[in-house]
Design an enzyme around this catalytic site. Structure first.
Site, PDB file in Angstrom:
ATOM      1  N   GLU A  93       0.815  -1.210   0.000  1.00 20.19           N
ATOM      2  CA  GLU A  93       0.000   0.000   0.000  1.00 20.19           C
ATOM      3  C   GLU A  93       0.853   1.266   0.000  1.00 20.19           C
ATOM      4  OE1 GLU A  93      -2.918   0.304  -0.633  1.00 20.19           O
ATOM      5  OE2 GLU A  93      -3.575   2.262   0.121  1.00 20.19           O
ATOM      6  N   ASP A  94       1.933   1.250   0.772  1.00 21.77           N
ATOM      7  CA  ASP A  94       2.659   2.497   1.003  1.00 21.77           C
ATOM      8  C   ASP A  94       4.003   2.620   0.288  1.00 21.77           C
ATOM      9  OD1 ASP A  94       0.588   3.230   2.607  1.00 21.77           O
ATOM     10  OD2 ASP A  94       1.558   2.684   4.485  1.00 21.77           O
TER      11      ASP A  94
END
Ligand code: MN
Length: 738
Positions: A93-94
């Site tokens: 996600e990051d």
């Protein structure tokens, strides 16, 4: 450790900061395979390097979060893949890392877990005010987690650490996250029996949602533990001596009730702090089940047990597998103490629930699929959770979350099939729920039910221990009327599916008639007539909401159960008319109502008979359809949860009060002339008694008297209580709410 601490923010929310070596210390205890150990370490190093240069809101390096999450997961003794996924849960996600890369480096199991967690993270959570949106969010999270119990563990660990460090987020986010945690994560942790996680989450949420109350309870608790520790030590020592003398192996400790559970008792159930008797409890751990009962016997021989407080969760475990014996005793000093007795294994389950059962076992063909199956077998509800989550796309979200809450998270009963198999159902379930639980085909063709050998109506509410036998006929079909009483989402959705299949084949006029009938029924249930209903539904706002031009259009849609009558009622914000019985609470000797509401001089106000409020009590007014305002005690369970229908009401101070009925329960140890002495107190103090009856509750001579007495106000009642408590044998008096 290096850190860029922002001003005013504590590193790791003020919690001790762990290092990777700390995590190693935990999983080295149960993971010995060199390959697994190396894989975990490399997942940590990989995640740390990918998150390099990223910081948490508190200013700390991002990888602190990953270590804490992995630490929580390892503390639950999860397998190596779950720990790896804990380190890697934010990497897709990051950072610019793909699932494919995770799969190549760490295998398909880890990739699958990270993928599921990432998908939940990507849900566009709306956090809007409308209940429907919120419910939709919650559904997405539930469905996202239902894939795999390990995903739930990772999400719980992730959320727990985020709560610990909530100080660094803006106020609105704190509130939103705390609310979401209470609605979604706490019920799941509870059902998994992950008590340590559940309690910590609840305490942290309370701290942000009601900081004043949190501080108040913390203060009360500190004071209480300080004064109670000494007397508790006395009881502890005496019990230890007895067990020692009887050659029983044991460990004895004390535990303090969590801040949130005290909050629940005080603010939800309305118990004053001084009347919470299990704030400190003794816990005795021994080696075998039979010894638990032996210890119980010895304790009851020494101390007077309090009736109604003994619970055998060993013979009847809680749905989350919790097992223990609970009893409350009167210490010689007049204090009450709760005592919990269990084995070491039971204690582990009490702390970490399901995790204790599937704690990672090395070697002999460990298989994650088998593991999942084993857990599901132990937790029937999990299977239901998975199936409800996966086939509910068509239902509206609020209904889904409601049925999930009902089926999965609420108190359960246990009933038996004729072959002795135990079936777990939510409280209030009927033979139809039972039938659908056995099989959809059984449910669909049910024609009758025998409970304990006796033919009963299909809406009979089942009780724990009932033996249920379903009669079917293969030509029979589900009745729409069943929807009025079934309790489980499973039965509800199966019946609906059948009905909408059948309704799709109807003519237009029939659809209108059918849709209208089901709406009329649902509205009548809430005390609203057909004419009133038509007026409400013809409102343009309502028709627009459901994209209808005419009322008939809406009826047709309701026939197809999109929307359902319940959804419309929720949209109109109509609450079910709580059956508040106001008979019998008439003001005696005075035509003047002792309660008033500001600006509502002409509205009749009556005193509720369920909780019998008297002058001096803290009260609220409940706006009831057709009955004006009914004054209840603020903590009455009949009004809790109906906040939108409550208004402030006050005791008048410009009249002389008459007397009002109050229902009380007097608990005592029976002895000759006890009732005579109690009646004597009422007579001497000129307290009129409307009724009094006594009942022996157990073979130890515990007895409870129910009485309705007439008193003028709360202060007078308290005086009477104090006098009654002086009677030999009486140890507790309570006001009763029906
Ligand atoms: Mn995270």
């Amino acid at each position: 450790m290096a850190s860029k601490e922002k001003e005013g923010l504590k590193i790791n929310g003020g919690y001790p900061l762990h290092t990777f070596e700390d995590v190693e210390d935990v999983y080295f205890e149960y993971i010995s395979s060199q390959a697994d150990r190396e894989k975990i370490k490399s997942s940590y190093e990989f995640a740390k390097s990918r998150h390099e240069g990223q910081f948490r809101n508190s200013g700390e390096p991002y990888y602190h979060h990953l270590i804490e999450v992995a630490y929580i997961i390892a503390s639950l003794h999860c397998g190596p893949d779950t720990i790896c996924a804990g380190f890697l849960h934010d990497v897709v996600e990051d950072t610019n890392t793909s699932i494919e890369e995770i799969e190549k480096r760490f295998g398909s199991e880890v990739a699958k877990l990270v993928d599921s967690v990432t998908k939940i993270q990507r849900l566009k959570l709306s956090h809007m005010d409308a209940e429907e949106f919120e419910a939709e969010d919650h559904r997405k999270i539930f469905i996202g987690m239902a894939r795999d119990i390990r995903v739930i563990i990772i999400k719980l660990a992730d959320r727990l650490h985020n709560l610990r460090t909530l100080d660094s987020l803006p106020y609105e986010r704190q509130i939103a996250l705390a609310n979401e945690t209470m609605d979604v994560y706490v019920p799941i942790a509870h059902r998994l029996g992950l008590d340590v996680i559940k309690s910590e989450m609840q305490d942290l949420c309370l701290k942000y949602l009601h900081p004043d109350i949190y501080d108040e309870i913390t203060k009360l608790l500190t004071k209480k533990t300080r004064t109670m520790t000494k007397s508790l030590d006395g009881v502890k020592k005496r019990i230890a001596d007895i067990l020692f003398a009887n050659n029983i192996p044991f460990e004895i400790s004390s535990r303090v009730k969590s801040i949130y559970s005290i909050y629940h008792k005080m603010y939800i159930l309305g118990t004053p702090f001084d009347e919470i008797y299990d704030i400190m409890a003794l816990r005795i751990i021994t080696d075998t089940e039979i010894r638990c009962y032996e210890i119980l016997g010895l304790i009851h021989q020494t101390y007077v047990p309090i009736p109604g407080r003994f619970k055998d969760y060993i013979a009847m475990p809680k749905p989350n597998m919790y097992q223990s014996l609970h009893t409350s005793i009167l210490g010689g000093d007049g204090n009450r103490y709760e005592v919990q007795i269990r084995t070491k294994e039971m204690d582990e389950v009490a702390e970490v629930g399901v995790a204790a059962h599937w704690a990672y076992k090395e070697g002999n063909g460990y298989n994650s699929k088998e593991e999942q199956e084993e857990i599901e077998n132990q937790l029937h509800w999990f299977r239901d959770f998975v199936s409800i989550s996966s086939d509910s796309e068509s239902e509206d979200a609020k209904e889904y979350v409601d049925s999930l809450t009902k089926d999965i998270f609420e108190a359960n009963i246990y009933v038996f099939t004729p072959k002795g198999k135990v079936i777990q159902l939510p409280m209030g379930s009927t033979p139809v729920d039972f039938a659908y639980k056995i099989h959809t085909r059984v449910g669909d063709t049910t024609i009758g039910a025998l409970v304990n050998g006796v033919m009963v109506p299909l809406n009979t509410v089942l009780q724990t221990g009932d033996m249920v036998e379903i009669k079917t006929n293969k030509n029979s079909t589900p009745s729409e009327g069943w929807l009025n009483f079934v309790k489980t989402g499973l039965a509800r959705s199966s019946i609906r599916k059948y009905i909408s299949r059948k309704n799709a084949e109807l003519e237009k006029d029939d659809k209108i008639a059918k849709g209208k009938t089901s709406l009329v029924d649902a509205f009548r249930d809430r005390g609203i007539s057909e004419e009133e209903m038509e007026k409400m539904l013809s409102d343009k706002k309502v028709l627009d909401k459901y994209e209808c031009d005419t009322l008939d259009d809406l009826y047709i849609k309701v026939c197809g159960r999109k929307p359902t009558p319940t959804a419309i009622i929720d949209f109109l914000n109509i609450k079910k008319d709580v059956e508040l019985n106001t008979i019998g609470a008439k003001v005696k000797n005075s035509g003047v109502c002792p309660v008033y509401a500001r600006g509502a001089d002409n509205i009749a106000i009556t005193l509720a008979s369920c909780c019998t409020p008297i002058p001096g009590d803290d009260i609220v007014g409940f706006i009831s359809h057709g009955k004006g305002i009914v004054a209840h005690r603020r903590n009455c369970h009949n009004v809790v949860g109906s906040e939108d229908r409550l208004i402030d009401v006050y005791w008048r101070d410009d009249i002389e009060y008459a007397t009002y009925p109050v229902d009380i329960a007097i608990n005592a140890i029976n002895r000759p002339r006890l009732l005579h002495d109690i009646s004597g107190v009422f007579a001497t103090h000129k307290i009129p008694v409307n009724s009094i009856s006594g009942k022996v509750v157990d073979s130890d001579g515990n007895v409870v008297f129910h009485a309705t007495i007439l008193v003028s106000d709360a202060k007078r009642l308290q005086d009477i209580f104090n006098i009654l408590l002086n009677i030999n044998g009486v140890y507790d008096i309570k006001r009763v709410t029906h």
